[in-house]
Design a protein around this motif. Sequence first.
Motif, PDB file in Angstrom:
ATOM      1  N   PRO A   1       0.807  -1.199   0.201  1.00 27.55           N
ATOM      2  CA  PRO A   1       0.030   0.010  -0.126  1.00 27.55           C
ATOM      3  C   PRO A   1       0.891   1.218  -0.030  1.00 27.55           C
ATOM      4  N   LEU A   2       1.993   1.190   0.483  1.00 26.09           N
ATOM      5  CA  LEU A   2       2.703   2.498   0.442  1.00 26.09           C
ATOM      6  C   LEU A   2       3.055   3.080  -0.797  1.00 26.09           C
ATOM      7  N   TRP A   3       3.073   2.331  -1.869  1.00 23.30           N
ATOM      8  CA  TRP A   3       3.383   2.495  -3.156  1.00 23.30           C
ATOM      9  C   TRP A   3       2.205   3.179  -4.035  1.00 23.30           C
ATOM     10  N   LEU A   4       1.062   2.779  -3.363  1.00 23.92           N
ATOM     11  CA  LEU A   4      -0.295   3.229  -4.245  1.00 23.92           C
ATOM     12  C   LEU A   4      -0.388   4.774  -4.174  1.00 23.92           C
ATOM     13  N   THR A   5      -0.661   5.358  -5.625  1.00 28.60           N
ATOM     14  CA  THR A   5      -0.888   6.781  -5.681  1.00 28.60           C
ATOM     15  C   THR A   5      -2.395   7.086  -5.003  1.00 28.60           C
ATOM     16  N   PRO A   6      -2.614   8.249  -4.990  1.00 25.51           N
ATOM     17  CA  PRO A   6      -4.154   8.523  -4.221  1.00 25.51           C
ATOM     18  C   PRO A   6      -5.147   8.195  -5.401  1.00 25.51           C
ATOM     19  N   GLU A   7      -5.036   8.335  -6.632  1.00 22.46           N
ATOM     20  CA  GLU A   7      -5.542   8.130  -7.738  1.00 22.46           C
ATOM     21  C   GLU A   7      -5.819   6.424  -7.811  1.00 22.46           C
ATOM     22  N   ALA A   8      -4.909   5.580  -7.552  1.00 24.47           N
ATOM     23  CA  ALA A   8      -4.859   4.323  -7.661  1.00 24.47           C
ATOM     24  C   ALA A   8      -5.883   3.885  -6.518  1.00 24.47           C
ATOM     25  N   ARG A   9      -5.778   4.343  -5.319  1.00 23.53           N
ATOM     26  CA  ARG A   9      -6.627   4.113  -4.362  1.00 23.53           C
ATOM     27  C   ARG A   9      -7.986   4.446  -4.683  1.00 23.53           C
ATOM     28  N   GLY A  10      -8.403   5.589  -4.996  1.00 22.22           N
ATOM     29  CA  GLY A  10      -9.550   5.861  -5.242  1.00 22.22           C
ATOM     30  C   GLY A  10     -10.262   4.788  -6.336  1.00 22.22           C
ATOM     31  N   ALA A  11      -9.538   4.313  -7.351  1.00 24.07           N
ATOM     32  CA  ALA A  11      -9.966   3.678  -8.290  1.00 24.07           C
ATOM     33  C   ALA A  11     -10.549   2.121  -7.869  1.00 24.07           C
ATOM     34  N   LEU A  12      -9.750   1.986  -7.074  1.00 29.97           N
ATOM     35  CA  LEU A  12      -9.617   0.482  -6.345  1.00 29.97           C
ATOM     36  C   LEU A  12     -10.966   0.327  -5.437  1.00 29.97           C
ATOM     37  N   ALA A  13     -11.061   1.520  -4.861  1.00 32.17           N
ATOM     38  CA  ALA A  13     -12.260   1.644  -3.672  1.00 32.17           C
ATOM     39  C   ALA A  13     -13.628   1.682  -4.400  1.00 32.17           C
ATOM     40  N   GLU A  14     -13.709   2.153  -5.509  1.00 34.15           N
ATOM     41  CA  GLU A  14     -14.952   2.340  -6.003  1.00 34.15           C
ATOM     42  C   GLU A  14     -15.304   1.242  -7.010  1.00 34.15           C
ATOM     43  N   ALA A  15     -14.380   0.416  -7.122  1.00 29.03           N
ATOM     44  CA  ALA A  15     -14.787  -0.657  -7.957  1.00 29.03           C
ATOM     45  C   ALA A  15     -15.696  -1.976  -7.755  1.00 29.03           C
ATOM     46  N   THR A  16     -16.641  -2.418  -8.409  1.00 31.50           N
ATOM     47  CA  THR A  16     -17.431  -3.335  -7.960  1.00 31.50           C
ATOM     48  C   THR A  16     -16.731  -4.692  -8.049  1.00 31.50           C
ATOM     49  N   ASP A  17     -15.567  -4.816  -8.893  1.00 28.18           N
ATOM     50  CA  ASP A  17     -15.061  -6.015  -9.148  1.00 28.18           C
ATOM     51  C   ASP A  17     -13.560  -5.642  -9.402  1.00 28.18           C
ATOM     52  N   LEU A  18     -12.798  -6.721  -8.928  1.00 31.39           N
ATOM     53  CA  LEU A  18     -11.062  -6.812  -9.176  1.00 31.39           C
ATOM     54  C   LEU A  18     -10.806  -7.700  -9.722  1.00 31.39           C
ATOM     55  N   VAL A  19     -10.059  -7.659 -10.527  1.00 25.98           N
ATOM     56  CA  VAL A  19      -9.485  -8.742 -11.715  1.00 25.98           C
ATOM     57  C   VAL A  19      -8.141  -8.542 -11.813  1.00 25.98           C
ATOM     58  N   GLY A  20      -7.537  -9.878 -11.614  1.00 20.80           N
ATOM     59  CA  GLY A  20      -5.865  -9.931 -11.824  1.00 20.80           C
ATOM     60  C   GLY A  20      -5.210 -11.216 -11.444  1.00 20.80           C
ATOM     61  N   TYR A  21      -3.946 -11.043 -11.421  1.00 14.34           N
ATOM     62  CA  TYR A  21      -2.995 -12.239 -11.007  1.00 14.34           C
ATOM     63  C   TYR A  21      -3.278 -12.339  -9.672  1.00 14.34           C
ATOM     64  N   THR A  22      -3.411 -13.424  -8.982  1.00 14.38           N
ATOM     65  CA  THR A  22      -3.755 -13.856  -7.333  1.00 14.38           C
ATOM     66  C   THR A  22      -2.812 -13.150  -6.913  1.00 14.38           C
ATOM     67  N   THR A  23      -1.615 -13.281  -7.002  1.00 14.65           N
ATOM     68  CA  THR A  23      -0.617 -12.544  -6.286  1.00 14.65           C
ATOM     69  C   THR A  23      -0.697 -11.104  -6.129  1.00 14.65           C
ATOM     70  N   TYR A  24      -0.874 -10.430  -7.261  1.00 17.64           N
ATOM     71  CA  TYR A  24      -1.161  -8.830  -7.321  1.00 17.64           C
ATOM     72  C   TYR A  24      -2.329  -8.731  -6.413  1.00 17.64           C
ATOM     73  N   LEU A  25      -3.486  -9.444  -6.672  1.00 20.91           N
ATOM     74  CA  LEU A  25      -4.869  -8.938  -6.091  1.00 20.91           C
ATOM     75  C   LEU A  25      -4.676  -9.124  -4.348  1.00 20.91           C
ATOM     76  N   ASP A  26      -3.754 -10.016  -4.029  1.00 22.25           N
ATOM     77  CA  ASP A  26      -3.524 -10.118  -2.508  1.00 22.25           C
ATOM     78  C   ASP A  26      -2.891  -9.066  -1.858  1.00 22.25           C
ATOM     79  N   ARG A  27      -2.330  -8.004  -2.846  1.00 16.87           N
ATOM     80  CA  ARG A  27      -1.868  -6.742  -2.223  1.00 16.87           C
ATOM     81  C   ARG A  27      -2.665  -5.662  -1.918  1.00 16.87           C
ATOM     82  N   VAL A  28      -4.278  -5.910  -2.458  1.00 16.63           N
ATOM     83  CA  VAL A  28      -4.964  -4.911  -2.333  1.00 16.63           C
ATOM     84  C   VAL A  28      -6.041  -5.108  -1.053  1.00 16.63           C
TER      85      VAL A  28
END
Length: 505
Positions: free
Chosen positions: A270-297
């Motif tokens: 999380p320390l490397w996330l930009t504010p814009e990225a945090r906002g986009a992740l927060a408002e999503a209904t669905d997250l899609v990705g490689y499982t290792t990367y999803l686990d960071r969210v």
Amino acid sequence: MTVRQASTGRLYGVGLGPGDPSLVTVRAAELIGKADVVAYHSARHGRSIARSIAERYLTDGQIEEKLVYPLTVETTDHPGGYRGALDEFYEEAAARLAAHLDAGRDVVVLAEGDPLFYGSYQHMHKRLAHRYPTEVVPGVTSVSAAAARLGQPLTEAEETLTVIPGTLPEEELTARIASADSAVIMKLGRTFPAVRRALERAGRLDDAQYVERAFMDGERIAPLGEVDEESVPYFSVAVLPSRVAPLEPVVRPADGVGSVTVVGTGPAGPLWLTPEARGALAEATDLVGYTTYLDRVPERPGQRRHGSDNKVESERAEFALDLARRGHRVCVVSSGDPGVFAMATAVLEVACEPDYRDVPVRIVPGMTAAHAAASRAGAPLGHDYAVVSLSDRLKPWDVVAKRLRAAAEADLVLALYNPGSKSRTTQVGQARDVLLEYRAPETPVVMARDVGGPTERIRIVRLGELDPALVDMRTILLIGSSQTRTVERGGGVEVVWTPRRYPEA
């Protein structure tokens, strides 16, 4: 607090709550009624909201100290400017209260809301609390009052609440809003147009509620987007309530089409996330990705997560676009920056096919692995550099070697991505041998593994000593140019940097 002498009075900072006298605490009412001196701030017109709230608790014979602000806007001919004029006023007001305390009188300073939450009392507290016995009586804040009037939770589960002054620059407002779970924006009034624009730019305007004079006469509540900016007073707040509370299975836009946002999460957590990225992740209904990367969210209630293997980029992109066509707001999660050997291209390749061209796609950048690794070693990318992937899964090795030779001949610093894996064990050695045709064996190489992660390790070696056995898929290599230097600084720390100036021929 330290006590000056036994005969001094006591200082009380008393919170009055949001405006309704019935929301004054029992302790606050008792102290107001017993005080020798009751002080309160007011504007130059002389009226004081704090006094009007406390009026029913005042008693006969009390001394009232009206602390009248010398100005209400940031224009003044004071030699110290606006801040200088206020500091002078606070010093003078504190001296007036100190005279009462020295005379043995107890002084209550009234404060709307809570005394230590954006309150005027805090300026008296900083000047007097170390000199006199002091007690602060908390009050209901405007934040709590607004949430109560809206009837919506501010935070739930692991959400965090951000309180933002509307006086911040618009760009800063946008960044803070975009990264917040839930938020309250204070000090509206003349800042309202900028706050509204910031909410819109951050994609949060539809969520925002407006609360004016909560628990006071003239109370008004409305969706913020419907409020006329000319009608907004200082005593109003913008509220972004909990995202958990109004949860619905799927939020569908009116046209039935959702969206895909490809988000770069940086090289690690999380320390490397930009504010814009945090906002986009927060408002999503669905997250899609490689499982290792999803686990960071961080997980959010009601948000669906669709993990998959690292080798199915096209299928993952198509899945995300299909979800969006059905009205979902989808975030495709990518490590580093999504446009650098990552998911942005995979999504756009599919999104440009006829069936998906009407699906909105947005790319949110992230910190790249190369830049993160460079920061750990010093400044090896301080001059021109090239970025090359050593993977030969999507291009033949002779193309990789040709590009390495071209970059090496041009004396560019090189950032080498995807250097090796369990099934690719020869590329690092081959790349080293190609580069040694153009670079001295002493050329510095930064070997950066798991930057930002729990097993981070940074090594600085020489090109001639580069050992492929020490390199895996989580490693990035930064190969210096002929100008790149290594210097041992204090404590034996070796730093790598490339000069900004290149020598003339």
